[in-house]
Design an enzyme around this catalytic site. Structure first.
Site, PDB file in Angstrom:
ATOM      1  N   GLU A   1      20.325  28.700  50.059  1.00  0.00           N
ATOM      2  CA  GLU A   1      19.705  28.704  51.352  1.00  0.00           C
ATOM      3  C   GLU A   1      19.913  30.386  51.592  1.00  0.00           C
ATOM      4  O   GLU A   1      19.328  30.842  52.464  1.00  0.00           O
ATOM      5  CB  GLU A   1      20.682  28.036  52.349  1.00  0.00           C
ATOM      6  CG  GLU A   1      19.914  26.483  52.421  1.00  0.00           C
ATOM      7  CD  GLU A   1      18.628  26.460  53.111  1.00  0.00           C
ATOM      8  OE1 GLU A   1      18.365  26.090  54.337  1.00  0.00           O
ATOM      9  OE2 GLU A   1      17.542  26.755  52.533  1.00  0.00           O
TER      10      GLU A   1
ATOM     11  N   ASP B   1      10.004  34.482  60.587  1.00  0.00           N
ATOM     12  CA  ASP B   1       9.179  34.341  59.113  1.00  0.00           C
ATOM     13  C   ASP B   1       7.887  34.079  59.565  1.00  0.00           C
ATOM     14  O   ASP B   1       6.696  34.797  59.383  1.00  0.00           O
ATOM     15  CB  ASP B   1       9.423  33.400  58.106  1.00  0.00           C
ATOM     16  CG  ASP B   1       9.987  31.926  58.900  1.00  0.00           C
ATOM     17  OD1 ASP B   1       9.794  31.755  60.006  1.00  0.00           O
ATOM     18  OD2 ASP B   1      10.679  31.313  57.968  1.00  0.00           O
TER      19      ASP B   1
ATOM     20  N   GLU C   1       8.919  27.290  49.676  1.00  0.00           N
ATOM     21  CA  GLU C   1       8.563  28.768  49.725  1.00  0.00           C
ATOM     22  C   GLU C   1       8.071  29.487  48.570  1.00  0.00           C
ATOM     23  O   GLU C   1       7.168  30.277  48.370  1.00  0.00           O
ATOM     24  CB  GLU C   1       9.104  29.353  50.679  1.00  0.00           C
ATOM     25  CG  GLU C   1       9.035  29.124  52.249  1.00  0.00           C
ATOM     26  CD  GLU C   1       9.902  27.780  52.565  1.00  0.00           C
ATOM     27  OE1 GLU C   1       9.527  27.330  53.808  1.00  0.00           O
ATOM     28  OE2 GLU C   1      10.687  27.253  51.779  1.00  0.00           O
TER      29      GLU C   1
ATOM     30  N   GLU D   1       8.708  22.047  65.199  1.00  0.00           N
ATOM     31  CA  GLU D   1       8.803  21.342  64.063  1.00  0.00           C
ATOM     32  C   GLU D   1       7.515  20.107  64.147  1.00  0.00           C
ATOM     33  O   GLU D   1       6.764  19.831  63.260  1.00  0.00           O
ATOM     34  CB  GLU D   1       9.891  20.614  63.877  1.00  0.00           C
ATOM     35  CG  GLU D   1      11.215  21.423  63.389  1.00  0.00           C
ATOM     36  CD  GLU D   1      10.808  22.082  61.896  1.00  0.00           C
ATOM     37  OE1 GLU D   1       9.874  21.767  61.294  1.00  0.00           O
ATOM     38  OE2 GLU D   1      11.723  22.993  61.481  1.00  0.00           O
TER      39      GLU D   1
END
Length: 879
Positions: A334, A240, A352, A93
């Site tokens: 989610e 991803d 996204e 992150e």
């Protein structure tokens, strides 16, 4: 203008109520400071007391043409932000949000400075901060594998006494594989190669650890050993951005090896994970087996990546499916199931889907995607907007809020929404000169030719040229993609417009086209069931015929000229290719060694060992050295394809059953439910033998078989009849199921003989005191001529009715095909009753009874010598 107003609402509230805190809490109108609020677990690892939201928003300000606000924000970051905090943060992150934010801010700052109006005072201060942060992240890479620890202390690094981190062993694939863009950009901007070197090493290690037969990677990997901890694979959470960065690293750095790796992975994704319009996780070692029945919202980025790849059709399909889910729930949950029910109800305002919408609009020019963007804006304003910003959804079904506004909402959501609606004249620079990181930060493409301290050596090993005929190479430009068909995207979306309100379209066969219901997805090899008449009809329509072989399998042969149409012929070819892949994949993955069925009861005492085929489910006998020992019992019905009707005879025993008519896994579940401790499946092909046939492995049913916990073994017909003959001869037969034969237990043999003698003396004495009762029993059974349950002809010859139906071999085998089930001859004849009659005469002539049993035993042992020698040879060869 509406997007700009929404951004101002969110940004101004952060600056007014939260700054310099990392994030805004929009319901309570205050900043979220780590340590001052209740811990949210791993989510808080993104917070490092470094004004996260401001840094993450820097280049968004420039994209939205807010250059004055950008200049003020940069000055605040330089003046106020401290990166030397004693706090443990996520390497992943911090890299994508803070390091990426600083680099994105630096990229647009030097661009504005070159234009001559703004940022004339700027002297690379953001880059200096980025370099400082880069050095603070480097201690995380101090592992033998090169994979970084998942967390690092900004002040003390890793494994320092005061670091409070460094004990972790696992990290996610995306966490270790989403570094190359930021780290390479930092090296190219500064001329310091160490950052790019570490990021490349981590990517190289993941590539080498991919599952070689499927070319997929798992979700979680051990950073020290490289072992996969979680072996499921998809394109959503945990993996991803690893795929995203392979393709984008090629775009930014121009290194062909990254494109080769991406193409290899992409081919596997489209082969196994993509089930249009769904993207379902699979097992890396069993890629034809779905790992779960739900999808997470992070996979919504994938259509955008497919646009960058140039594979437009599946991008349109998946995006449309996601949009239908959004129209049903207002936001993308989610996680949601394959039948589009909510699995996890939260929605933290993820960007996204907006990202993919932007890319699809750029690729198609279809105004439909502008309407999709308007829907997103309306839903945000209607359901997420609060007085102090925008609040995440705690439950999309109820509309309840969570006191949370993540930094990526400002960094990504408004950037993509603005770009979706902006005309070229609305931009103060050319967005095509930059590439987006996974956090939508801007890195200039000219970095590919700057400070190339890393040699462009192709480190991709065992790369083979892929057949890209399944998708066209295209470029995301409307003039090239769709010059003659502006309705192209709509024609792909049309069949999916009601996908959520109905059921998943995969369950509808293309045979229904004639009913006017529109085009349907073709039959997939993984979904094929030979017991389904509709599937057989579809095969015929595709020009695929079945040829039965003598060993019970079938060959699939396609004759395109026999297909109903050219489209059906194309589907048939694809089906055949998938079936071949399915077969070879399972053979490559599951080459298990043979197992042993050892008869240990009197009078065998382990001398008889039968070669058995393993199962790809149930107890792994190689990990249970003691094996499973128990008496055998035949089940009713003998095929084991329905509920067992004699559970009292099967409980705590090893069940015998016949092959055919249903899946092996179904048989296992039925006997396990009846209380069996193991199972032996006997081949129904008369005369089959392990001497002449290759090792047979029992496959699962294409579903999760973790619920099967008992061992299952397969015996060919010849070996199976040895056990059946032993049952007729000796009533109670005890066997040992194991990974290999155990040494014969002489002590057990002697003890058993003594017990047998004692039992004989005891039986004679008991019979002397109750002769009248025993005589009654002896005289009754011969009169009626009945046999006991052990020699009951029903379980031993189940096919009293003719059975000429065909069952499919991928129901019983790891090779897709069919079994030709033939009815066995009746297993019990008049001679089969002889042992039972001898038993009833024991009290009158026990010596004769023993002699009668010795003779057939010698004959049987003579027949078994070959089997014993063969198995000993296999043990010697360590099979």
């Amino acid at each position: 203008n509406q997007v700009l107003e929404m951004f101002d609402h969110a940004y101004s509230n952060y600056m007014e109520h939260a700054y310099p805190a990392d994030e805004l809490m929009p319901l309570t109108c205050r900043g979220r400071v780590r340590g001052q609020e209740p811990s949210r677990g791993d989510v808080d690892d993104a917070l490092g007391k470094f004004s996260l939201t401001l840094i993450d928003t820097l280049d968004t300000l420039v994209v939205l043409n807010k250059t004055k606000e950008f200049e003020e924000a940069v000055k605040k970051v330089i003046k106020d932000v401290n990166l030397d905090n004693d706090i443990v943060v996520s390497v992943f992150e911090t890299n994508i949000r803070v390091l990426g934010g600083l680099l994105g801010g630096h990229s647009v700052a030097i661009m504005l400075k070159e234009k001559g109006e703004y940022m004339q005072w700027y002297n690379g201060e953001l880059l200096h901060m980025a370099k400082e942060l880069g050095y603070k992240l480097l201690p995380a890479f101090n592992t033998t594998s090169g994979l970084p620890y998942p967390r690092v202390n900004l002040k003390f690094g890793v494994r320092h006494p005061e670091a409070r981190t460094g004990t972790e062993t696992d990290t996610c694939t995306a966490c270790a594989g989403t570094l190359i863009l930021e780290f390479a950009a930092l090296s190219r901007f500064t001329g310091t190669s160490i950052f790019e070197e570490h990021a490349r090493k981590a990517l190289d290690f993941i590539w080498e650890k991919r599952q070689r037969s499927s070319n997929l990677v798992g979700v979680t990997i051990n950073i020290h050993t490289g072992d996969w901890v979680r072996k499921d694979s998809g394109v959503g959470a945990g993996i991803d951005s690893y795929y995203e960065y392979l393709l984008k690293a090629y775009v930014l750095l121009g290194d062909d090896s990254f494109l080769e790796r991406f193409n290899t992975h992409y081919d596997a994704i489209m082969r196994y994970i993509s089930q249009p319009p769904l993207l379902l996780d699979v097992h890396i070692h069993k890629p034809m087996l779905n790992a779960r029945t739900w999808m997470d919202s992070l996979l919504a980025f994938f259509p955008g990546l497919q646009v960058l790849k140039g594979d437009i059709r599946p991008a349109i399909e998946t995006h449309e499916m996601l949009y239908q889910v959004i129209k049903k729930h207002n936001f993308l949950p989610e996680a949601f199931t394959t039948d589009f029910r909510v699995h996890w109800a939260q929605h933290p305002l993820r960007p996204e889907f907006a990202e993919s919408t932007y890319f699809l609009y750029k690729a198609t020019g279809d105004p439909y995607y502008l309407e999709v963007g308007k829907t997103l804006i309306e839903n945000l304003n209607k359901y997420a907007r609060v007085p102090c910003g925008f609040a995440a959804m705690k439950d999309v079904r109820t509309g309840s809020h969570e006191d949370r506004m993540d930094s990526f909402f400002l960094a990504e959501m408004f950037k993509y929404l603005y770009l979706l609606f902006a005309d070229k004249e609305d931009m103060i620079f050319d967005i095509e000169d930059y590439i987006f990181t996974t956090e939508a930060h801007l890195l200039p493409l000219w970095l590919s030719t700057t400070n190339q301290t890393i040699s462009k050596k192709n480190t991709t090993t065992e790369y083979t040229e892929l057949d890209d005929s399944n998708f066209d190479w295209t470029c995301p430009n409307t003039q090239i993609l769709f010059p003659n068909d502006p309705m192209f995207a709509q024609s792909i979306r049309e069949p999916l417009k009601n996908v959520v309100d109905k059921s998943c379209p995969r369950g509808i066969s293309r045979a229904e086209d004639s009913l006017g219901s529109g085009p349907k997805p073709p039959l997939r090899a993984r979904d094929f069931m030979a017991s389904n008449p509709e599937h057989l009809e579809i095969l015929k329509k595709m020009g695929v015929s079945l040829i039965h072989l003598k060993d019970g399998r079938v060959q699939l042969v396609q004759h395109a000229v026999q297909a109903a149409s050219s489209l059906d012929a194309e589907d048939g070819l694809r089906f055949m290719q998938e079936m071949i892949e399915l077969s070879s994949q399972q053979q490559k993955e599951q080459q298990l060694p043979p197992r042993a069925v050892q008869i240990v009861s009197h009078p065998f005492f382990g001398r008889v060992v039968l070669t058995a085929g393993p199962a790809q489910f149930g107890m792994d006998l190689s990990k249970h050295k003691a094996g499973t020992r128990g008496f055998v019992a035949t089940i009713k019905p003998y095929n084991g394809c329905s509920e067992i009707t004699n559970p009292e005879a099967v409980k705590e025993k090893i069940a015998l059953m016949q092959r055919g008519q249903c899946m092996f896994a179904e048989k296992a579940r039925n006997i396990q439910k009846a209380g069996a401790i193991g199972g032996i499946v006997i081949d129904d092909n008369e005369g089959s033998s392990s001497d002449t046939a290759p090792l047979f492995q029992m496959a699962g049913d294409g579903k999760n078989t973790d619920d099967i916990t008992i061992p299952m073994l397969f015996l060919f017909n010849k070996e199976g009849n040895i056990i059946l003959d032993a049952i007729r001869e000796y009533e109670a037969v005890e066997v040992l199921l194991s990974d290999k034969a155990k040494d014969r237990d002489l002590e057990m043999e002697n003890t058993d003989q003594k017990l047998s003698e004692n039992d004989s003396h005891k039986q004679n004495s008991e019979e002397a005191t109750s002769a009248s009762q025993d005589v009654g029993v002896v005289s009754e059974e011969p009169e009626e001529g009945e046999s006991s349950d052990v020699t009951d002809p029903d379980p031993l010859s189940p096919a009293h009715t003719d059975r000429d139906s065909v069952s499919i071999s991928n129901q019983d085998s790891h090779v897709p095909g069919t079994d030709e089930a033939t009815a066995p001859e009746p297993a019990c004849t008049q001679g089969d009753n002889q042992p039972q009659e001898q038993k009833t005469e024991t009290d009158s002539n026990s010596k004769v009874n023993w002699d009668n049993k010795v003779q057939p035993m010698e004959s049987i042992l003579a027949d078994w010598n070959e089997d014993i020698e063969a198995f000993e040879m296999m043990e010697k060869d360590e099979l």
